[in-house]
Design an enzyme around this catalytic site. Structure first.
Site, short mmCIF file in Angstrom:
data_model
loop_
_atom_site.label_atom_id
_atom_site.label_comp_id
_atom_site.label_asym_id
_atom_site.label_seq_id
_atom_site.Cartn_x
_atom_site.Cartn_y
_atom_site.Cartn_z
N HIS A 141 0.84 -1.19 0.00
CA HIS A 141 0.00 0.00 0.00
C HIS A 141 0.87 1.24 0.00
CE1 HIS A 141 1.13 -0.44 4.22
NE2 HIS A 141 0.81 0.84 4.40
N ASP A 196 0.65 5.19 1.87
CA ASP A 196 -0.09 5.84 2.95
C ASP A 196 -0.95 6.96 2.40
OD1 ASP A 196 1.02 4.08 4.70
OD2 ASP A 196 2.41 5.49 5.61
N HIS A 234 4.83 0.09 0.15
CA HIS A 234 5.52 -0.65 1.20
C HIS A 234 4.55 -1.66 1.82
CE1 HIS A 234 3.74 3.01 2.92
NE2 HIS A 234 3.63 2.37 4.08
N ARG A 265 6.05 -8.46 16.86
CA ARG A 265 6.68 -7.18 16.51
C ARG A 265 5.69 -6.06 16.81
NH1 ARG A 265 6.50 -4.12 11.45
NH2 ARG A 265 8.20 -2.60 11.45
#
Length: 368
Positions: A236, A238, A293, A304
């Site tokens: 995607h 942002d 990304h 994480r």
């Protein structure tokens, strides 16, 4: 950066071709993402070479790391600890503040509840039935953002709803403290981006007076058993102006280059990763790159954590090219309309949350 190096690390902008949209199993490390220290600028206001360094990073990769922002280590440490305690709670307890129950896009989002980002055809929504081998968001999110009263002219619950907090001691205090310090850091970055665009450092001040900011606090569970490699968040770009991302020390963020190769970004808890979003790309006429990304889950044994602070302008900010050297690549757009369309596509949320309240859905006549 030499021309040859730049060609090697040039990353895809938001209009990536179909060839770039495939999910690739090949991932290389990306150790040369620049670290830009803004500490002296925060303390003294002296720009020095910062505008040039940021302009170079935004043109070549759309990503860079930044040190020296006014976020205390203790503030971050306490926020991460509070969020870790929340994500460790039983699922039914977390779902008490699920976004479908809070009256807005605030609270908890579970695994496989986000996707459909319009970049990669393998992204799937919660109600989809993905074929074997297809990737889907495997993450949990606690999300919060700017609050506005219901009588605010541009009020929509997905943008300005009341924040929802779990019943955990000091949780709201610690996470809110982090939010406020990153918000202050966003003002620092806006002033620097304005300089990069040839404007006065206060250019974005009025345009961000009532921001549509949001903050996603994310937990990526370890890879589940099986041959498939889970994707924490699918490919995607942002939606907003830019993102301030903090991470723990577990890597997972990957960025896509023009050759279709993915690069793993180092995980350094001492810096923020900054990436350009779609609106700043439009303001810059794509001289600042909104780069594709994704994030993958860590190997079995450890999760994480990251926190993504999405920096957005006011709803009624008209976004148009500031580039005086080339024709505009995009028509003017109302920032709020752009953002709501992208949010609606990416979230499997009750349609009633997206019913319009404000009737002024188009640009002013002199801005069309």
């Amino acid at each position: 950066m030499t021309p040859n190096m730049r060609r090697r690390v040039m990353l895809a902008n938001c209009r990536c071709s179909n060839a770039h949209r495939r999910q690739s199993a090949q991932v290389s490390s990306f150790a040369n993402l620049p670290v830009i220290d803004v500490g002296a600028y925060v303390r003294t206001g002296r720009v020095g070479t910062l505008a040039g360094e940021i302009t170079e990073a935004c043109a070549s990769t759309g990503f860079f790391q930044v040190a020296g922002l006014p976020v205390a280590r203790r503030t971050k440490r306490e926020a991460y600890a509070a969020l870790r305690a929340f994500f460790e709670r039983p699922t039914d307890e977390k779902r008490r503040i699920h976004v479908t129950k809070t009256g807005g896009l605030r609270g908890y989002i579970g695994v496989h509840e986000q996707g459909d980002y319009g970049v990669d055809a393998s992204d799937k929504r919660l109600n989809a039935d993905p074929a074997p081998g297809e990737l889907r968001d495997y993450k949990e999110v606690f999300t919060l953002g700017t609050e506005r009263p219901a009588d605010y002219e541009y009020y929509f619950p997905d943008l300005f709803g009341k924040n929802a907090w779990p019943d955990i001691a000091d949780f709201e205090t610690r996470v809110s403290a982090y939010y406020e310090e990153v918000l202050a850091s966003s003002h620092v970055m806006y002033s620097l981006f304005a300089r990069c665009l040839g404007q006065e450092p206060t250019y974005f001040t009025a345009l961000t007076a009532h921001p549509m900011n949001s903050m996603n606090c994310i937990y990526y569970p370890p890879q589940p058993a099986g041959p498939e490699r889970s994707v924490g968040i699918g490919s995607h770009t942002d939606f907003e102006c830019f993102t301030l991302l903090s991470q723990d020390d577990v890597p997972g963020l990957e960025i896509l280059d023009d050759g279709g190769e993915w690069h793993l970004v180092p995980a350094d808890p001492e810096v923020f990763v900054v990436n350009i979003g779609d609106l700043l790309a439009r303001w810059s006429n794509d001289k600042m790159r909104s780069t594709v990304h994704r994030a993958h889950n860590p190997p079995a044994g450890r999760g994480r954590q990251s926190i993504a602070f999405f920096c957005a302008p006011s709803y009624d900010a008209v976004v148009r090219s500031l580039d005086q050297t080339a024709p505009a690549r995009y028509p003017p757009v109302l920032a709020g309309e752009h953002l709501r369309q992208r949010i609606a596509a990416a979230n499997a949320i009750e349609p009633s949350l997206y019913s319009r309240k404000w009737s002024g859905t188009h640009l002013p006549a002199n801005d069309s």
